[in-house]
Design an enzyme around this catalytic site. Structure first.
Site, PDB file in Angstrom:
ATOM      1  N   ASP A  74     -30.058   4.664 -21.157  1.00 44.71           N
ATOM      2  CA  ASP A  74     -30.304   3.956 -22.447  1.00 44.71           C
ATOM      3  C   ASP A  74     -30.071   4.640 -23.773  1.00 44.71           C
ATOM      4  OD1 ASP A  74     -31.822   2.571 -24.650  1.00 44.71           O
ATOM      5  OD2 ASP A  74     -33.173   1.629 -23.138  1.00 44.71           O
ATOM      6  N   SER A  93     -38.189  -3.734 -24.734  1.00 47.84           N
ATOM      7  CA  SER A  93     -37.921  -3.141 -26.027  1.00 47.84           C
ATOM      8  C   SER A  93     -38.949  -3.440 -27.069  1.00 47.84           C
ATOM      9  CB  SER A  93     -36.485  -3.369 -26.455  1.00 47.84           C
ATOM     10  OG  SER A  93     -36.126  -2.577 -27.428  1.00 47.84           O
ATOM     11  N   HIS A 138     -29.525  -0.197 -21.869  1.00 44.02           N
ATOM     12  CA  HIS A 138     -30.851  -0.870 -22.722  1.00 44.02           C
ATOM     13  C   HIS A 138     -30.686  -2.504 -22.685  1.00 44.02           C
ATOM     14  CE1 HIS A 138     -33.977  -1.010 -25.487  1.00 44.02           C
ATOM     15  NE2 HIS A 138     -33.593  -1.731 -25.972  1.00 44.02           N
TER      16      HIS A 138
END
Length: 276
Positions: free
Chosen positions: A222, A144, A255
């Protein structure tokens, strides 16, 4: 340096250290996994975590030590920002402590402490080299915000890293809300300065003759995929540049660290191939 923790792990050692950072002007912690010593010094793989994380998230959740031990790779996990009572902060989860974005801030109140690029790229590697037996070979990966950091740092330093990979990276921060918020605060209103920290912009300007292999994994479930991540933007630039990118869209994955732990072995073996 002060040793905070040490645990035997897959015939190696998982450690946590504190040191005073000259660059960030505060004490910092990092975690490191040291495989069983071999006849030659091992290469280093740096992991950069995402928003709200510290040096322990990957260490305790990813399950990377078993394969790193097998492959003879040192894992280094820094914190995601400077921290402490004297370090500026913000009540938002995506700005301030825990949200350093792996850049060098130029705006107040952030500029004095928020220099995570210099820390990850210069100060920390020098500290590791001075205190541990390692080779000169290094690669970098992250998740991320940390995927943004890994990609941008690798692209800004051709020849420095053997490979780079990312899980669900923020590839085009100048065009998504997380990046726009952080870049406005840390770098100011001039969007030309933002481009210096955007992986898509950096890849556009990169010399393809100095290309290193890139692996990106992205879960299609996600929750941040459409608004914040958009890996297809990076893939299109890589296609135009004939850059060696493997982008894998993993069905059903989100995620979280459940996603990371599912594919971290692939990433470790990818890096081992290029660190050999």
């Amino acid at each position: 340096m002060e040793l905070l923790e040490e645990h035997r792990c897959f015939e190696g050692w998982q450690q946590r250290w504190r040191h005073d950072s000259t660059v960030l002007k505060c004490p910092m912690t990092f975690s490191i996994f040291l495989p069983t010593p071999r006849t030659t010094p091992p290469p280093v793989l740096y992991w950069l975590s995402g928003l709200t994380c510290n040096d322990e998230n990957f260490t305790t959740k990813a399950g990377a030590q078993r394969v790193a031990s097998e492959l003879g790779i040192v894992l280094v996990m820094p914190d995601t920002s400077p921290r402490g009572e004297n370090v500026p902060n913000n009540e938002s989860y995506d700005l301030g402590q825990g949200a350093g974005f792996y850049l060098n801030a130029t705006e107040q109140p952030w500029a004095d402490h928020f220099r995570m690029y210099d820390y990850v790229n210069d100060e920390l590697p020098a500290l590791i080299a001075d205190n541990f037996s390692i080779s000169e070979k290094a690669s970098i990966f992250g998740h991320s915000m940390g995927g943004h950091g890994a990609l941008s740092i690798a692209l800004k330093n051709p020849g420095r890293y053997c490979s780079v990979s990312a899980f669900a990276p923020i590839v085009n921060p100048t065009r998504v809300p997380w990046g726009q918020k952080a870049f406005t605060a840390y770098l100011g209103e001039n969007e030309e300065k933002w481009r210096e920290w955007d992986s898509c912009c950096l890849l556009m300007q990169a010399d393809s003759a100095q290309a290193i292999p890139v692996l990106i994994d992205q879960g299609d479930a996600d929750q941040f995929l459409a608004d914040q991540l958009q890996p297809a933007q990076f893939a299109e630039v890589a296609r135009q540049k004939n850059w060696p990118l493997t982008l894998r869209v993993q069905p059903g994955y989100d995620h979280s660290y459940y996603f990371i732990s599912s594919f971290v072995e692939d990433h470790l073996r990818f890096h081992a191939e290029h660190l050999a």
